[in-house]
Design a protein around this motif. Sequence first.
Motif, short mmCIF file in Angstrom:
data_model
loop_
_atom_site.label_atom_id
_atom_site.label_comp_id
_atom_site.label_asym_id
_atom_site.label_seq_id
_atom_site.Cartn_x
_atom_site.Cartn_y
_atom_site.Cartn_z
N ILE A 42 -96.98 46.62 -127.75
CA ILE A 42 -96.51 46.31 -126.40
C ILE A 42 -95.75 47.49 -125.81
N ASN A 43 -94.90 48.09 -126.61
CA ASN A 43 -94.05 49.18 -126.11
C ASN A 43 -94.77 50.53 -126.03
N SER A 44 -96.01 50.59 -126.51
CA SER A 44 -96.77 51.83 -126.42
C SER A 44 -97.57 51.93 -125.13
N ALA A 45 -97.62 50.87 -124.33
CA ALA A 45 -98.34 50.92 -123.06
C ALA A 45 -97.77 52.01 -122.16
N SER A 46 -98.61 52.57 -121.31
CA SER A 46 -98.11 53.56 -120.36
C SER A 46 -97.16 52.90 -119.36
N TYR A 47 -97.55 51.73 -118.85
CA TYR A 47 -96.74 51.00 -117.88
C TYR A 47 -96.66 49.54 -118.31
N ASN A 48 -95.46 49.00 -118.31
CA ASN A 48 -95.24 47.58 -118.54
C ASN A 48 -94.58 46.96 -117.31
N LEU A 49 -95.19 45.93 -116.79
CA LEU A 49 -94.61 45.19 -115.67
C LEU A 49 -94.31 43.76 -116.14
N MET A 50 -93.04 43.42 -116.17
CA MET A 50 -92.60 42.08 -116.55
C MET A 50 -92.25 41.30 -115.28
N ALA A 51 -92.94 40.20 -115.06
CA ALA A 51 -92.68 39.36 -113.88
C ALA A 51 -92.07 38.04 -114.33
N VAL A 52 -90.95 37.67 -113.71
CA VAL A 52 -90.25 36.44 -114.09
C VAL A 52 -89.87 35.68 -112.83
N CYS A 53 -90.35 34.45 -112.75
CA CYS A 53 -89.95 33.53 -111.68
C CYS A 53 -89.30 32.32 -112.32
N ASP A 54 -88.14 31.94 -111.83
CA ASP A 54 -87.42 30.80 -112.39
C ASP A 54 -88.10 29.51 -111.93
N ASP A 55 -88.45 28.67 -112.90
CA ASP A 55 -89.06 27.38 -112.59
C ASP A 55 -88.03 26.27 -112.67
N HIS A 56 -86.94 26.47 -111.97
CA HIS A 56 -85.90 25.45 -111.84
C HIS A 56 -85.28 25.09 -113.19
N THR A 57 -85.12 26.09 -114.06
CA THR A 57 -84.42 25.88 -115.32
C THR A 57 -83.14 26.70 -115.31
N GLU A 58 -82.13 26.22 -116.02
CA GLU A 58 -80.89 26.98 -116.13
C GLU A 58 -81.00 28.09 -117.17
N GLN A 59 -81.91 27.93 -118.12
CA GLN A 59 -81.99 28.87 -119.23
C GLN A 59 -82.53 30.22 -118.81
N CYS A 60 -83.51 30.24 -117.91
CA CYS A 60 -84.15 31.50 -117.52
C CYS A 60 -83.16 32.49 -116.91
N PRO A 61 -82.38 32.12 -115.88
CA PRO A 61 -81.40 33.09 -115.35
C PRO A 61 -80.39 33.55 -116.40
N ARG A 62 -80.01 32.65 -117.33
CA ARG A 62 -79.08 33.06 -118.39
C ARG A 62 -79.72 34.11 -119.29
#
Length: 258
Positions: A202-222
């Motif tokens: 995973i870390n050997s890729a030239s470019y990594n794009l991580m997309a995160v959208c909160d689905d109304h959970t408290e855990q994700c923003p934490r």
Amino acid sequence: MTEARHRKWHVFQTKDELSVAMAKYTAHLSAKFCKEKGLFTVVLSGGGLIDWLCKLLEPPYKDSIEWSKWHVFWVDERVCAYEDPDSNYKLAMDGFLSKVGIPNEHIYAIDKHYAADGNAEHCAALYEECLRNLVKQDIIPLCPNGKYPQFDLQLLGMGPDGHMASLFPGHPQINVKDKWVTYITDSPKLPPRRITFTLPVINSASYNLMAVCDDHTEQCPRSIADIFKHNNLALPAAHLTAHVETMWYLDKAAASLL
């Protein structure tokens, strides 16, 4: 754009804005690599990613991207039949890949027969064998250290618990370095049997794009705050790097504790 340590990140007001930006980023890198080497290796994940890629199916991208030069992989996959609703392959084919002109032989899915049988270990070995053969064919280069394949772009997502791909907190797969693809049979998120790229791949890729959208959970923003403010390495997504660029796209809800 904001930077925290090695991470670059953007916060978007809505998922739609994030989707627009993801399409622009992906199309730019597609054009760059197709021009430089005549092909583009892109790695997909599951979850909401396919929905967020929908803007690539609209003008100006659908008719301008050189789809025939794409080679598509999965960073992780559920060990199940292609027709199973849990299949990342099915999700991507139904929602995206079947609607663009990528040759079928450029789409590298988990082995159909062993996946249907639930044999995670064999599926991981066969997927790694596939990658190694593509390295020999000069489809995928090796990263500078010569140990791992180097994909052009990986499009990733993070679970509320901070997992990425099928690397979960408290599970040993995060520590595997002697393989390109490993497997898990007790995933805390169903279904339990999966294969996944290892962290060095995973870390050997030239470019990594991580997309995160909160689905109304408290855990994700934490989890996002734990990664960006405290670099909590107990969360697999905190380990994300890339050879050239690591980019995080967050919607406003996911970034609410930053």
